[in-house]
Design a protein around this motif. Structure first.
Motif, short mmCIF file in Angstrom:
data_model
loop_
_atom_site.label_atom_id
_atom_site.label_comp_id
_atom_site.label_asym_id
_atom_site.label_seq_id
_atom_site.Cartn_x
_atom_site.Cartn_y
_atom_site.Cartn_z
N ALA A 1 5.13 11.84 -10.69
CA ALA A 1 5.42 10.44 -10.41
C ALA A 1 5.47 10.21 -8.90
O ALA A 1 5.95 11.05 -8.14
N LEU A 2 4.96 9.08 -8.48
CA LEU A 2 4.98 8.74 -7.07
C LEU A 2 6.30 8.06 -6.73
O LEU A 2 6.77 7.20 -7.47
N ASP A 3 6.87 8.43 -5.59
CA ASP A 3 8.11 7.84 -5.13
C ASP A 3 7.83 6.42 -4.64
O ASP A 3 7.05 6.22 -3.71
N PRO A 4 8.46 5.41 -5.24
CA PRO A 4 8.21 4.03 -4.82
C PRO A 4 8.57 3.77 -3.36
O PRO A 4 7.95 2.94 -2.70
N ALA A 5 9.55 4.48 -2.83
CA ALA A 5 10.00 4.25 -1.45
C ALA A 5 9.21 5.06 -0.42
O ALA A 5 9.47 4.95 0.77
N ASP A 6 8.25 5.86 -0.84
CA ASP A 6 7.46 6.68 0.07
C ASP A 6 6.71 5.78 1.05
O ASP A 6 6.05 4.82 0.66
N GLN A 7 6.81 6.08 2.36
CA GLN A 7 6.19 5.26 3.40
C GLN A 7 4.88 5.86 3.92
O GLN A 7 4.23 5.27 4.77
N HIS A 8 4.48 7.03 3.39
CA HIS A 8 3.26 7.68 3.85
C HIS A 8 2.03 6.86 3.44
O HIS A 8 1.94 6.36 2.33
N LEU A 9 1.10 6.70 4.38
CA LEU A 9 -0.13 5.95 4.11
C LEU A 9 -1.32 6.89 4.04
O LEU A 9 -1.48 7.76 4.90
N ARG A 10 -2.14 6.70 3.02
CA ARG A 10 -3.38 7.46 2.92
C ARG A 10 -4.42 6.84 3.86
O ARG A 10 -4.26 5.71 4.32
N HIS A 11 -5.47 7.58 4.11
CA HIS A 11 -6.56 7.14 5.00
C HIS A 11 -7.12 5.79 4.56
O HIS A 11 -7.30 4.88 5.36
N VAL A 12 -7.39 5.64 3.27
CA VAL A 12 -7.98 4.40 2.76
C VAL A 12 -7.02 3.22 2.93
O VAL A 12 -7.45 2.09 3.16
N GLU A 13 -5.73 3.47 2.85
CA GLU A 13 -4.76 2.39 3.04
C GLU A 13 -4.74 1.93 4.49
O GLU A 13 -4.73 0.73 4.77
N LYS A 14 -4.75 2.89 5.42
CA LYS A 14 -4.74 2.56 6.85
C LYS A 14 -6.02 1.87 7.29
O LYS A 14 -5.98 0.92 8.07
N ASP A 15 -7.15 2.36 6.83
CA ASP A 15 -8.44 1.91 7.35
C ASP A 15 -9.12 0.84 6.52
O ASP A 15 -10.07 0.21 7.00
N VAL A 16 -8.68 0.59 5.29
CA VAL A 16 -9.34 -0.39 4.44
C VAL A 16 -8.37 -1.46 3.93
O VAL A 16 -8.59 -2.66 4.14
N LEU A 17 -7.33 -1.03 3.25
CA LEU A 17 -6.46 -1.98 2.56
C LEU A 17 -5.61 -2.83 3.51
O LEU A 17 -5.52 -4.05 3.34
N ILE A 18 -5.00 -2.20 4.51
CA ILE A 18 -4.19 -2.97 5.47
C ILE A 18 -5.08 -3.88 6.32
O ILE A 18 -4.75 -5.06 6.49
N PRO A 19 -6.22 -3.41 6.84
CA PRO A 19 -7.11 -4.33 7.56
C PRO A 19 -7.59 -5.51 6.71
O PRO A 19 -7.79 -6.61 7.23
N LYS A 20 -7.74 -5.29 5.40
CA LYS A 20 -8.13 -6.40 4.52
C LYS A 20 -7.03 -7.47 4.51
O LYS A 20 -7.32 -8.66 4.59
N ILE A 21 -5.78 -7.05 4.41
CA ILE A 21 -4.66 -7.99 4.46
C ILE A 21 -4.65 -8.70 5.81
O ILE A 21 -4.44 -9.91 5.89
N MET A 22 -4.91 -7.94 6.87
CA MET A 22 -4.94 -8.53 8.22
C MET A 22 -6.02 -9.61 8.31
O MET A 22 -5.77 -10.69 8.87
N ARG A 23 -7.20 -9.33 7.78
CA ARG A 23 -8.29 -10.32 7.82
C ARG A 23 -7.91 -11.59 7.08
O ARG A 23 -8.13 -12.71 7.56
N GLU A 24 -7.33 -11.42 5.90
CA GLU A 24 -6.95 -12.59 5.09
C GLU A 24 -5.89 -13.43 5.79
O GLU A 24 -6.00 -14.65 5.86
N LYS A 25 -4.86 -12.77 6.32
CA LYS A 25 -3.79 -13.50 6.99
C LYS A 25 -4.27 -14.13 8.29
O LYS A 25 -3.87 -15.25 8.63
#
Length: 106
Positions: free
Chosen positions: A2-26
């Motif tokens: 099970a993945l820890d819900p409070a885990d703050q570690h970011l995977r490569h795809v999250e840093k380079d794809v998912l967060i920038p997508k949110i940035m573009r939208e906002k």
């Protein structure tokens, strides 16, 4: 595992794809005036938009770039992503489904 819900570690795809997508939208929302000006210019200019809409395009790029290069904006979007991911890990319900209106009568 099970993945820890409070885990703050970011995977490569999250840093380079998912967060920038949110940035573009906002950023697009926050630069809505420039987006509207550019869109209107393009619609009015037709095939000559490349030449006629330079000023509007430059203003839009400048606005978006200011947000993309702002470390505080990145952190804001990163925290938004981490909160969404934590909620998903706790509930197992994707954000889109959580935002759908629940029926009032069952």
């Amino acid at each position: 595992m099970a993945l820890d819900p409070a885990d703050q570690h970011l995977r490569h795809v999250e840093k380079d794809v998912l967060i920038p997508k949110i940035m573009r939208e906002k950023a697009r929302e926050r630069c809505s005036e420039q987006v509207q000006d550019f869109t209107k210019c393009c619609k009015d200019s037709g095939i000559l938009m490349v030449v006629k809409c330079r000023k509007e395009n430059s203003a839009l790029k400048e606005c978006l770039t200011a947000y993309y290069n702002d470390p505080a904006f990145y952190e804001e979007c990163k925290m938004e992503y981490l909160n969404e991911r934590e909620e998903f890990r706790r509930t197992g319900i994707p954000r889109k489904k959580r935002l759908q209106k629940l029926p009032t009568s069952m």
